[in-house]
Design a protein around this motif. Structure first.
Motif, PDB file in Angstrom:
ATOM      1  N   PRO A 102      37.076  30.113 -14.613  1.00 46.36           N
ATOM      2  CA  PRO A 102      37.065  29.539 -15.975  1.00 46.36           C
ATOM      3  C   PRO A 102      37.444  30.568 -17.044  1.00 46.36           C
ATOM      4  O   PRO A 102      37.588  30.219 -18.202  1.00 46.36           O
ATOM      5  CB  PRO A 102      35.598  29.107 -16.148  1.00 46.36           C
ATOM      6  CG  PRO A 102      34.817  29.976 -15.214  1.00 46.36           C
ATOM      7  CD  PRO A 102      35.718  30.385 -14.093  1.00 46.36           C
ATOM      8  N   PHE A 103      37.612  31.836 -16.635  1.00 41.95           N
ATOM      9  CA  PHE A 103      37.834  32.905 -17.620  1.00 41.95           C
ATOM     10  C   PHE A 103      39.293  33.373 -17.578  1.00 41.95           C
ATOM     11  O   PHE A 103      39.640  34.301 -16.845  1.00 41.95           O
ATOM     12  CB  PHE A 103      36.894  34.079 -17.338  1.00 41.95           C
ATOM     13  CG  PHE A 103      35.459  33.673 -17.156  1.00 41.95           C
ATOM     14  CD1 PHE A 103      34.778  33.009 -18.180  1.00 41.95           C
ATOM     15  CD2 PHE A 103      34.797  33.935 -15.971  1.00 41.95           C
ATOM     16  CE1 PHE A 103      33.454  32.625 -18.011  1.00 41.95           C
ATOM     17  CE2 PHE A 103      33.475  33.559 -15.801  1.00 41.95           C
ATOM     18  CZ  PHE A 103      32.802  32.903 -16.823  1.00 41.95           C
ATOM     19  N   LYS A 104      40.136  32.706 -18.361  1.00 42.72           N
ATOM     20  CA  LYS A 104      41.577  33.008 -18.315  1.00 42.72           C
ATOM     21  C   LYS A 104      42.086  33.335 -19.707  1.00 42.72           C
ATOM     22  O   LYS A 104      41.828  32.572 -20.647  1.00 42.72           O
ATOM     23  CB  LYS A 104      42.364  31.794 -17.820  1.00 42.72           C
ATOM     24  CG  LYS A 104      42.059  31.391 -16.432  1.00 42.72           C
ATOM     25  CD  LYS A 104      42.873  30.165 -16.048  1.00 42.72           C
ATOM     26  CE  LYS A 104      42.334  29.614 -14.746  1.00 42.72           C
ATOM     27  NZ  LYS A 104      42.968  28.374 -14.354  1.00 42.72           N
ATOM     28  N   PHE A 105      42.841  34.427 -19.801  1.00 41.69           N
ATOM     29  CA  PHE A 105      43.411  34.814 -21.092  1.00 41.69           C
ATOM     30  C   PHE A 105      44.893  35.105 -20.906  1.00 41.69           C
ATOM     31  O   PHE A 105      45.306  35.672 -19.880  1.00 41.69           O
ATOM     32  CB  PHE A 105      42.691  36.048 -21.646  1.00 41.69           C
ATOM     33  CG  PHE A 105      41.234  35.766 -21.917  1.00 41.69           C
ATOM     34  CD1 PHE A 105      40.825  35.301 -23.162  1.00 41.69           C
ATOM     35  CD2 PHE A 105      40.286  35.908 -20.910  1.00 41.69           C
ATOM     36  CE1 PHE A 105      39.493  34.994 -23.395  1.00 41.69           C
ATOM     37  CE2 PHE A 105      38.946  35.611 -21.136  1.00 41.69           C
ATOM     38  CZ  PHE A 105      38.549  35.161 -22.382  1.00 41.69           C
ATOM     39  N   TYR A 106      45.667  34.715 -21.892  1.00 46.11           N
ATOM     40  CA  TYR A 106      47.091  35.024 -21.892  1.00 46.11           C
ATOM     41  C   TYR A 106      47.340  35.900 -23.111  1.00 46.11           C
ATOM     42  O   TYR A 106      47.149  35.477 -24.245  1.00 46.11           O
ATOM     43  CB  TYR A 106      47.921  33.742 -21.965  1.00 46.11           C
ATOM     44  CG  TYR A 106      49.396  33.985 -21.819  1.00 46.11           C
ATOM     45  CD1 TYR A 106      50.013  33.940 -20.568  1.00 46.11           C
ATOM     46  CD2 TYR A 106      50.184  34.273 -22.936  1.00 46.11           C
ATOM     47  CE1 TYR A 106      51.374  34.164 -20.433  1.00 46.11           C
ATOM     48  CE2 TYR A 106      51.542  34.499 -22.802  1.00 46.11           C
ATOM     49  CZ  TYR A 106      52.136  34.448 -21.548  1.00 46.11           C
ATOM     50  OH  TYR A 106      53.482  34.673 -21.419  1.00 46.11           O
ATOM     51  N   ILE A 107      47.712  37.161 -22.832  1.00 45.02           N
ATOM     52  CA  ILE A 107      47.884  38.151 -23.889  1.00 45.02           C
ATOM     53  C   ILE A 107      49.362  38.219 -24.237  1.00 45.02           C
ATOM     54  O   ILE A 107      50.194  38.425 -23.352  1.00 45.02           O
ATOM     55  CB  ILE A 107      47.423  39.553 -23.378  1.00 45.02           C
ATOM     56  CG1 ILE A 107      45.996  39.499 -22.855  1.00 45.02           C
ATOM     57  CG2 ILE A 107      47.593  40.621 -24.438  1.00 45.02           C
ATOM     58  CD1 ILE A 107      44.963  39.394 -23.901  1.00 45.02           C
ATOM     59  N   ARG A 117      34.599  35.106 -26.555  1.00 38.74           N
ATOM     60  CA  ARG A 117      34.992  33.883 -25.851  1.00 38.74           C
ATOM     61  C   ARG A 117      34.299  33.790 -24.488  1.00 38.74           C
ATOM     62  O   ARG A 117      33.925  32.711 -24.038  1.00 38.74           O
ATOM     63  CB  ARG A 117      36.518  33.829 -25.640  1.00 38.74           C
ATOM     64  CG  ARG A 117      37.323  33.902 -26.925  1.00 38.74           C
ATOM     65  CD  ARG A 117      36.990  32.784 -27.901  1.00 38.74           C
ATOM     66  NE  ARG A 117      37.387  31.476 -27.451  1.00 38.74           N
ATOM     67  CZ  ARG A 117      38.406  30.781 -27.933  1.00 38.74           C
ATOM     68  NH1 ARG A 117      39.141  31.277 -28.902  1.00 38.74           N
ATOM     69  NH2 ARG A 117      38.683  29.580 -27.492  1.00 38.74           N
ATOM     70  N   LEU A 118      34.113  34.939 -23.848  1.00 40.29           N
ATOM     71  CA  LEU A 118      33.457  34.932 -22.532  1.00 40.29           C
ATOM     72  C   LEU A 118      32.008  34.483 -22.655  1.00 40.29           C
ATOM     73  O   LEU A 118      31.516  33.689 -21.855  1.00 40.29           O
ATOM     74  CB  LEU A 118      33.514  36.331 -21.906  1.00 40.29           C
ATOM     75  CG  LEU A 118      34.893  36.787 -21.417  1.00 40.29           C
ATOM     76  CD1 LEU A 118      34.853  38.250 -20.982  1.00 40.29           C
ATOM     77  CD2 LEU A 118      35.362  35.911 -20.254  1.00 40.29           C
ATOM     78  N   VAL A 119      31.351  35.009 -23.691  1.00 40.38           N
ATOM     79  CA  VAL A 119      29.953  34.610 -23.906  1.00 40.38           C
ATOM     80  C   VAL A 119      29.907  33.107 -24.198  1.00 40.38           C
ATOM     81  O   VAL A 119      29.083  32.370 -23.648  1.00 40.38           O
ATOM     82  CB  VAL A 119      29.323  35.436 -25.050  1.00 40.38           C
ATOM     83  CG1 VAL A 119      27.940  34.905 -25.388  1.00 40.38           C
ATOM     84  CG2 VAL A 119      29.241  36.908 -24.657  1.00 40.38           C
ATOM     85  N   GLY A 120      30.863  32.656 -25.016  1.00 38.41           N
ATOM     86  CA  GLY A 120      30.945  31.222 -25.350  1.00 38.41           C
ATOM     87  C   GLY A 120      31.153  30.372 -24.107  1.00 38.41           C
ATOM     88  O   GLY A 120      30.710  29.223 -24.033  1.00 38.41           O
ATOM     89  N   LYS A 121      31.838  30.938 -23.106  1.00 40.66           N
ATOM     90  CA  LYS A 121      32.105  30.177 -21.873  1.00 40.66           C
ATOM     91  C   LYS A 121      30.993  30.349 -20.847  1.00 40.66           C
ATOM     92  O   LYS A 121      31.128  29.938 -19.698  1.00 40.66           O
ATOM     93  CB  LYS A 121      33.431  30.651 -21.256  1.00 40.66           C
ATOM     94  CG  LYS A 121      34.655  30.056 -21.931  1.00 40.66           C
ATOM     95  CD  LYS A 121      35.907  30.672 -21.343  1.00 40.66           C
ATOM     96  CE  LYS A 121      37.129  29.882 -21.749  1.00 40.66           C
ATOM     97  NZ  LYS A 121      37.328  28.679 -20.935  1.00 40.66           N
ATOM     98  N   GLY A 122      29.961  31.078 -21.229  1.00 43.13           N
ATOM     99  CA  GLY A 122      28.799  31.146 -20.337  1.00 43.13           C
ATOM    100  C   GLY A 122      28.723  32.380 -19.460  1.00 43.13           C
ATOM    101  O   GLY A 122      27.841  32.483 -18.605  1.00 43.13           O
TER     102      GLY A 122
END
Ligand code: CDP
Ligand code: CDP
Length: 309
Positions: free
Chosen positions: A141-146, A207-212
Motif C-alpha cells: 500500500p506504500f507507493k510513491f512516484y518521485i 503520508r505513510l503515517v496517514g496510511k497506517g
C-alpha cells in the motif's frame, strides 16, 4: 505475500529516488534497496564479458550463467557477480549507455525481480526503481512516484559531473514492452523539482503515517541515544560556532554510512582542514593534548600514522 513492510519509490532518472529512498530508510530503520544498481551491476558484467547488448538472447544467457549473490549489508543492498563487486563501475559511461537495453530483456528482469522479492523476506524495505510499485510489489500500500522537471533532472546530473543521457534512458525505460516506467494507479506522485530531500522525506513520512505505517523517525532518536555526553557537547558547540561564524553547512548527511569505520578525507577547501587533518593523522600531537586526546577517544577516532610528504 511479503511479511515485511515494503515502501516503493519509483520515478525517472535523477528525480531524486536514491537520495529520498536512502534518507527515508535511515529514518525508519528499514533496509534500503537500489534496484537500479542491480540492473547496472549485471550490465557492467555483460559488458565485461564482451556480450553484445543489442542481442537480448546473448544477454539473457550470460546472466543466466552468472553467479549472482544479493545481500543486505549495513541495511543496504549489495550485489556480487561471479565473485566480483561491480560497485565502483555502476556509473561508468558505458553502463549508463547500455543499462536500458539490458534491463529491457524480459529474462533479465525475471531473474532480478526474483532477487528483489527475496529481500522482502529478510527485512522491512525501502526499494527504489522503475517498476517496484507496479510490478515487483504491486500489493504494497506504500507507493510513491518521485518526479522532477526534465531541466532540473539534467542539471542535477551535470552537477554530479556525470555524462548521462537521461532523456534517452527515460524514453527507453518508458516505451519498452517489459515493465515500462509507469505511475502505478495507487501511487502518490511527488514533484521534487523545487524541494529539498528532507522536505520530500518529511512529506512521505506524513503520508505513510496517514496510511497506517507505524512510522516514526528512528534516526534522530538513535543518533541522540548513541551520542555520549562528551561527544554531544563537542558536536553541539562546534556546530553552533561554525554555523554562526563561518556559515558552515552539513550537506548530504543521508549519504553517511551508519556503521563501520570511516576514512576522513580532507579536500582542503577550508582553513579548518590543516588543524583537523593534523588532529586525525598525527597521533603524537593528539597524545600531547589531554583535551584533544580525551575527545578523540570519546568520539572513537583512531588516528592514523602518516609521514610528511
Ligand atoms: O539513478 P537513475 O535513476 O539514473 O537510474 P537507476 O535507478 O540506477 O536505474 C538504471 C536503469 O536501470 C534505468 O534506466 C532502467 O533502465 C533500469 N531499471 C529498471 O529497468 N527497473 C528498475 N526497477 C530499476 C532500474
Ligand atoms: O536516484 P535518482 O537518479 O532518481 O536521483 P538521485 O541520485 O537521488 O539525485 C540526483 C541528484 O539530485 C543528487 O545529487 C541529489 O543530491 C540531487 N537532489 C536534489 O538536489 N534535490 C532533491 N530533492 C533530490 C535530489
Amino acid at each position: 505475500m511479503p511479511t515485511h513492510h515494503i515502501i516503493a519509490i519509483d520515478g525517472p532518472a535523477a528525480s531524486g529516488k536514491s537520495s529520498v529512498a536512502r534518507t527515508l530508510a535511515q529514518r525508519l530503520g528499514f533496509s534500503y534497496v537500489n534496484s537500479g544498481a542491480m540492473y547496472r551491476a549485471v550490465t557492467w558484467h555483460v559488458l565485461q564479458r564482451g556480450v553484445n547488448v543489442h542481442e537480448p538472447a546473448a544477454v539473457a544467457t550470460a546472466i543466466e550463467q552468472s553467479r549472482i549473490v544479493c545481500d543486505l549489508i549495513d541495511n543496504q543492498s549489495r550485489i556480487l557477480i561471479d565473485d566480483h563487486d561491480p560497485t565502483p563501475h555502476l556509473r561508468d559511461d558505458d553502463v549508463n549507455r547500455a543499462v536500458s537495453l539490458v534491463s529491457g530483456v524480459p529474462r533479465v528482469r525475471e531473474i532480478l525481480v526474483a532477487r528483489m522479492r527475496e529481500y522482502a523476506k529478510k527485512d522491512n524495505l525501502v526499494m527504489e526503481g522503475r517498476d517496484i510499485g507496479s510490478v515487483v510489489f504491486p500489493e504494497t500500500p506504500f507507493k510513491f512516484y518521485i518526479d522532477a522537471s526534465p531541466e532540473v533532472r539534467v542539471q542535477r546530473r551535470l552537477a554530479e559531473g556525470q555524462r548521462d543521457e537521461i532523456a534517452a534512458r527515460d524514453r527507453a525505460d518508458s516505451s519498452r514492452a517489459a515493465s515500462p516506467l509507469v505511475i502505478a494507479p495507487d501511487a502518490i506522485v511527488i514533484d521534487t523539482s523545487a524541494r529539498t530531500i528532507d522536505g520530500v522525506v518529511d512529506q512521505i513520512m506524513r503520508r505513510l503515517v496517514g496510511k497506517g505505517l507505524p512510522a516514526h523517525s528512528k534516526t534522530e532518536t538513535a543518533r541522540r541515544q548513541r551520542m555520549n555526553p562528551y561527544y554531544w557537547l563537542g558536536y553541539t558547540l562546534s556546530r553552533l560556532l561554525a554555523q554562526i561564524f563561518f556559515r558552515f553547512r552539513i550537506l548530504h548527511r543521508e549519504r553517511m554510512i551508519q556503521s563501520g569505520p570511516l576514512i576522513l578525507a580532507m579536500n582542503h577547501q577550508s582553513f579548518f582542514d590543516p588543524p583537523l587533518g593534523d588532529f586525525f593523522s598525527r597521533p603524537q600531537n593528539v597524545a600531547r593534548s589531554l583535551v584533544l586526546g580525551l575527545a578523540s577517544a570519546q568520539a572513537e577516532c583512531h588516528p592514523s600514522r602518516s609521514g610528511r610528504q
